[in-house]
Design an enzyme around this catalytic site. Structure first.
Site, PDB file in Angstrom:
ATOM      1  CG  HIS A  72      38.272  32.028  57.853  1.00  0.00           C
ATOM      2  ND1 HIS A  72      39.601  32.268  57.625  1.00  0.00           N
ATOM      3  CD2 HIS A  72      38.149  30.694  57.975  1.00  0.00           C
ATOM      4  CE1 HIS A  72      40.260  31.121  57.611  1.00  0.00           C
ATOM      5  NE2 HIS A  72      39.398  30.143  57.799  1.00  0.00           N
ATOM      6  CE  LYS A 290      36.299  43.282  48.969  1.00  0.00           C
ATOM      7  NZ  LYS A 290      36.074  41.990  49.601  1.00  0.00           N
ATOM      8  CE1 TYR A 377      40.088  40.614  53.568  1.00  0.00           C
ATOM      9  CE2 TYR A 377      38.431  39.186  54.555  1.00  0.00           C
ATOM     10  CZ  TYR A 377      39.671  39.361  53.961  1.00  0.00           C
ATOM     11  OH  TYR A 377      40.489  38.276  53.752  1.00  0.00           O
TER      12      TYR A 377
HETATM   13  P1  RFL Z   1      40.297  34.613  34.563  1.00  0.00           P
HETATM   14  O1  RFL Z   1      40.243  33.711  35.720  1.00  0.00           O
HETATM   15  O2  RFL Z   1      41.596  35.214  34.178  1.00  0.00           O
HETATM   16  O3  RFL Z   1      39.693  33.808  33.325  1.00  0.00           O
HETATM   17  C1  RFL Z   1      39.781  34.286  31.996  1.00  0.00           C
HETATM   18  C2  RFL Z   1      39.798  33.101  31.063  1.00  0.00           C
HETATM   19  O4  RFL Z   1      39.848  33.552  29.711  1.00  0.00           O
HETATM   20  C3  RFL Z   1      40.793  32.775  28.996  1.00  0.00           C
HETATM   21  N1  RFL Z   1      41.271  33.544  27.829  1.00  0.00           N
HETATM   22  C4  RFL Z   1      40.790  33.378  26.585  1.00  0.00           C
HETATM   23  N2  RFL Z   1      39.843  32.565  26.119  1.00  0.00           N
HETATM   24  C5  RFL Z   1      39.576  32.636  24.780  1.00  0.00           C
HETATM   25  N3  RFL Z   1      40.234  33.472  23.926  1.00  0.00           N
HETATM   26  C6  RFL Z   1      41.181  34.307  24.380  1.00  0.00           C
HETATM   27  N4  RFL Z   1      41.818  35.118  23.540  1.00  0.00           N
HETATM   28  C7  RFL Z   1      41.491  34.277  25.769  1.00  0.00           C
HETATM   29  N5  RFL Z   1      42.362  34.951  26.545  1.00  0.00           N
HETATM   30  C8  RFL Z   1      42.223  34.502  27.792  1.00  0.00           C
HETATM   31  C9  RFL Z   1      41.873  32.473  30.018  1.00  0.00           C
HETATM   32  O5  RFL Z   1      42.650  31.337  29.656  1.00  0.00           O
HETATM   33  C10 RFL Z   1      41.038  32.235  31.276  1.00  0.00           C
HETATM   34  O6  RFL Z   1      40.675  30.886  31.413  1.00  0.00           O
HETATM   35  O7  RFL Z   1      39.269  35.837  34.720  1.00  0.00           O
HETATM   36  P2  RFL Z   1      37.833  35.893  35.450  1.00  0.00           P
HETATM   37  O8  RFL Z   1      36.971  34.735  35.054  1.00  0.00           O
HETATM   38  O9  RFL Z   1      37.362  37.269  35.226  1.00  0.00           O
HETATM   39  O10 RFL Z   1      38.158  35.677  37.009  1.00  0.00           O
HETATM   40  C11 RFL Z   1      38.900  36.641  37.722  1.00  0.00           C
HETATM   41  C12 RFL Z   1      39.706  35.962  38.821  1.00  0.00           C
HETATM   42  O11 RFL Z   1      40.426  34.891  38.270  1.00  0.00           O
HETATM   43  C13 RFL Z   1      40.677  36.935  39.504  1.00  0.00           C
HETATM   44  O12 RFL Z   1      40.068  38.198  39.692  1.00  0.00           O
HETATM   45  C14 RFL Z   1      41.135  36.420  40.880  1.00  0.00           C
HETATM   46  O13 RFL Z   1      41.901  35.247  40.763  1.00  0.00           O
HETATM   47  C15 RFL Z   1      41.956  37.483  41.618  1.00  0.00           C
HETATM   48  N6  RFL Z   1      42.502  37.016  42.907  1.00  0.00           N
HETATM   49  C16 RFL Z   1      41.690  36.969  44.032  1.00  0.00           C
HETATM   50  N7  RFL Z   1      40.384  37.308  43.961  1.00  0.00           N
HETATM   51  C17 RFL Z   1      39.577  37.203  45.070  1.00  0.00           C
HETATM   52  O14 RFL Z   1      38.375  37.531  44.969  1.00  0.00           O
HETATM   53  N8  RFL Z   1      40.048  36.722  46.283  1.00  0.00           N
HETATM   54  C18 RFL Z   1      41.344  36.359  46.431  1.00  0.00           C
HETATM   55  O15 RFL Z   1      41.693  35.879  47.508  1.00  0.00           O
HETATM   56  C19 RFL Z   1      42.238  36.499  45.297  1.00  0.00           C
HETATM   57  N9  RFL Z   1      43.523  36.143  45.385  1.00  0.00           N
HETATM   58  C20 RFL Z   1      43.835  36.619  43.005  1.00  0.00           C
HETATM   59  C21 RFL Z   1      44.327  36.194  44.281  1.00  0.00           C
HETATM   60  C22 RFL Z   1      44.676  36.631  41.892  1.00  0.00           C
HETATM   61  C23 RFL Z   1      45.990  36.243  42.022  1.00  0.00           C
HETATM   62  N10 RFL Z   1      46.794  36.260  40.838  1.00  0.00           N
HETATM   63  C24 RFL Z   1      47.684  35.249  40.479  1.00  0.00           C
HETATM   64  C25 RFL Z   1      46.522  37.236  39.782  1.00  0.00           C
HETATM   65  C26 RFL Z   1      45.631  35.810  44.420  1.00  0.00           C
HETATM   66  C27 RFL Z   1      46.484  35.867  43.312  1.00  0.00           C
HETATM   67  C28 RFL Z   1      47.927  35.487  43.554  1.00  0.00           C
HETATM   68  C1  PHB Z   2      44.527  33.513  48.968  1.00  0.00           C
HETATM   69  O1  PHB Z   2      45.007  33.201  47.875  1.00  0.00           O
HETATM   70  O2  PHB Z   2      44.229  32.647  49.814  1.00  0.00           O
HETATM   71  C2  PHB Z   2      44.307  34.946  49.293  1.00  0.00           C
HETATM   72  C3  PHB Z   2      44.765  35.918  48.433  1.00  0.00           C
HETATM   73  C4  PHB Z   2      44.561  37.257  48.743  1.00  0.00           C
HETATM   74  C5  PHB Z   2      43.919  37.593  49.929  1.00  0.00           C
HETATM   75  C6  PHB Z   2      43.458  36.618  50.780  1.00  0.00           C
HETATM   76  C7  PHB Z   2      43.658  35.278  50.465  1.00  0.00           C
HETATM   77  O3  PHB Z   2      43.742  38.897  50.260  1.00  0.00           O
END
Ligand code: RFL
Ligand code: PHB
Length: 382
Positions: A72, A290, A377
């Site tokens: 994109h 992020k 971004y």
């Molecule tokens: P994770 O993915 O939470 O993984 C952590 C892992 O540790 C496990 N765990 C344990 N394992 C052993 N012992 C324990 N006591 C434990 N406790 C927990 C968990 O089960 C899990 O498997 O963290 P990590 O690896 O640091 O990754 C971070 C990302 O997952 C997170 O920052 C992103 O998903 C945030 N996020 C987005 N980030 C982006 O860069 N671009 C996006 O577009 C974006 N969209 C989002 C998002 C997060 C969202 N939610 C639901 C919070 C959209 C959403 C809706």
């Molecule tokens: C996505 O889940 O696709 C997503 C989430 C947050 C953003 C952009 C995309 O800011």
């Protein structure tokens, strides 16, 4: 068993760190409290910075990403019935890639040959301040190691194991959440649309040309079952600019969830031989896309530092926390700013709304303002 680096958590941070270290000949084991299927089923991020893509390439796990991701070169800001395109490519010379976190996680899991312990119970980290750390889980499993990488997310055990007087926590919560749905329908637009509307924020995102991801700002008090698909689509249509609303293709949701929004930073990220990376150390509201990208930049700094350590240079490991945090705080600022700019804050009154609209109008008319937005971004340099 004994490894050089024990990694707690098998999210993108833990898996990517494991991959980069194993490639450098450093032995690792990953301990994860959930099952592989559960980890793979979590629908989260979708937008990768080019730096994250480069790191995945370096880790040797970018073949499918190159085939299937969508590049994109811009996105739209929508407000007051208009759409303003932020041309990332023209403003910064860079673009972003749309590729689900689920797919990144799958690619990393498929590539991993070193040990991974899933569904581990009672994971605990020990003696990381004394120089002989180890990780225990289940009834009698023990992993001795030189270092522990705490990649276990916001609710993990690693940060919680640090004595309270050794850590400072900075936190801001927001009075709303994001209700997200995934559906096998073509995206409403080729690029993402971030919508600031009187009824609240909306985001049109996607995973492929046939799979859409949409989000609506909603009160934290609401439950997913109060949002049948029809209500979601009707509310989304009301918040979209007219041309987008007309193009919206609806269909059954295949996932629906509400996520609270939070800004959070732990300082420092290093405690003796325990290092925090990714969501274990910091959380951003998803508005700037992020979170996953910050997990990747932490892993970049930490993997480089550990590789240098095993070559005889300890100084990078000592610098890890400060180096990672410098980038984290800039992404925190950007995510907080984008959240404030685009969401409904009724408590700020009509003056607050006018400030948002004046800022959006300013961005629409200023290349300098667009450049500042675009360079954050696409991702600040490592
Ligand atoms: P994770 O993915 O939470 O993984 C952590 C892992 O540790 C496990 N765990 C344990 N394992 C052993 N012992 C324990 N006591 C434990 N406790 C927990 C968990 O089960 C899990 O498997 O963290 P990590 O690896 O640091 O990754 C971070 C990302 O997952 C997170 O920052 C992103 O998903 C945030 N996020 C987005 N980030 C982006 O860069 N671009 C996006 O577009 C974006 N969209 C989002 C998002 C997060 C969202 N939610 C639901 C919070 C959209 C959403 C809706
Ligand atoms: C996505 O889940 O696709 C997503 C989430 C947050 C953003 C952009 C995309 O800011």
């Amino acid at each position: 068993m004994r490894v050089q680096v024990a990694i707690v958590g098998s999210g993108p941070a833990g898996l990517l760190l494991g991959q980069l270290l194993e490639q450098a000949g450093i032995r690792t084991a990953i301990v994860e409290s959930r099952s592989r299927e559960y980890v793979l089923g979590r629908i989260r991020a979708g937008v990768l910075e080019s730096g994250t893509v480069a790191l995945l390439e370096r880790a040797g796990v970018a073949d499918r990403l190159h085939e299937e991701s969508l590049v994109h070169e811009g996105f739209d800001l929508a407000f007051s019935g208009r759409r303003v395109r932020i041309d990332l490519q023209a403003l910064t010379g860079r673009s972003v890639s749309v590729y689900g976190q689920t797919e990144v996680t799958k690619d990393l899991m498929d590539a991993r040959k070193a040990p991974g312990f899933y569904e581990a119970r009672d994971v605990a980290v020990h003696s990381f301040e004394s120089g002989t750390p180890y990780v225990t889980f289940n009834e009698n499993q023990k992993i001795d190691c030189d270092f522990i990488a705490g990649c276990d997310g916001f609710h993990g055990v690693c940060r919680a194991s640090v004595p309270a007087e050794k850590i400072t926590l900075f936190e801001k919560t927001y009075p709303f959440g994001w209700l997200g749905i995934l559906s096998d329908t073509p995206p409403v637009s080729e690029e993402l649309i971030y919508v600031s509307h009187e009824r609240g924020f909306a985001l049109c995102s996607q995973r492929s040309r046939t799979r859409s991801r949409y989000y609506l700002q909603c009160p934290l008090s609401e439950q997913v079952d109060e949002w049948p698909d029809e209500r979601f689509w009707a509310e989304l249509r009301r918040r979209l600019p007219a041309d987008a609303a007309q193009n919206l293709v609806t269909g059954p949701s295949i996932e629906k969830s509400i996520a609270p929004l939070r800004s959070f930073v732990a300082e420092p990220l290093a405690f003796g031989r325990l290092f925090l990376a990714g969501d274990a150390g910091h959380i951003v509201p998803p508005t700037g896309a992020k979170g996953l990208n910050l997990a990747a930049s932490d892993v970049y700094y930490l993997s480089e530092a550990l590789i240098a350590f095993y070559k005889g240079n300890e100084s990078q490991l000592k610098a890890y926390s400060a180096k990672a945090l410098a980038r984290v705080w800039k992404a925190e600022r950007f995510s907080w700013w984008m959240t404030k700019l685009l969401h409904g804050f009724p408590e700020e009154g009509s003056f607050g709304r006018h400030m948002q609209l004046a800022e959006l109008e300013y961005i629409a008319g200023s290349r300098a303002a667009q450049t500042a937005l675009a360079e954050n971004y696409v991702g600040l340099p490592y």
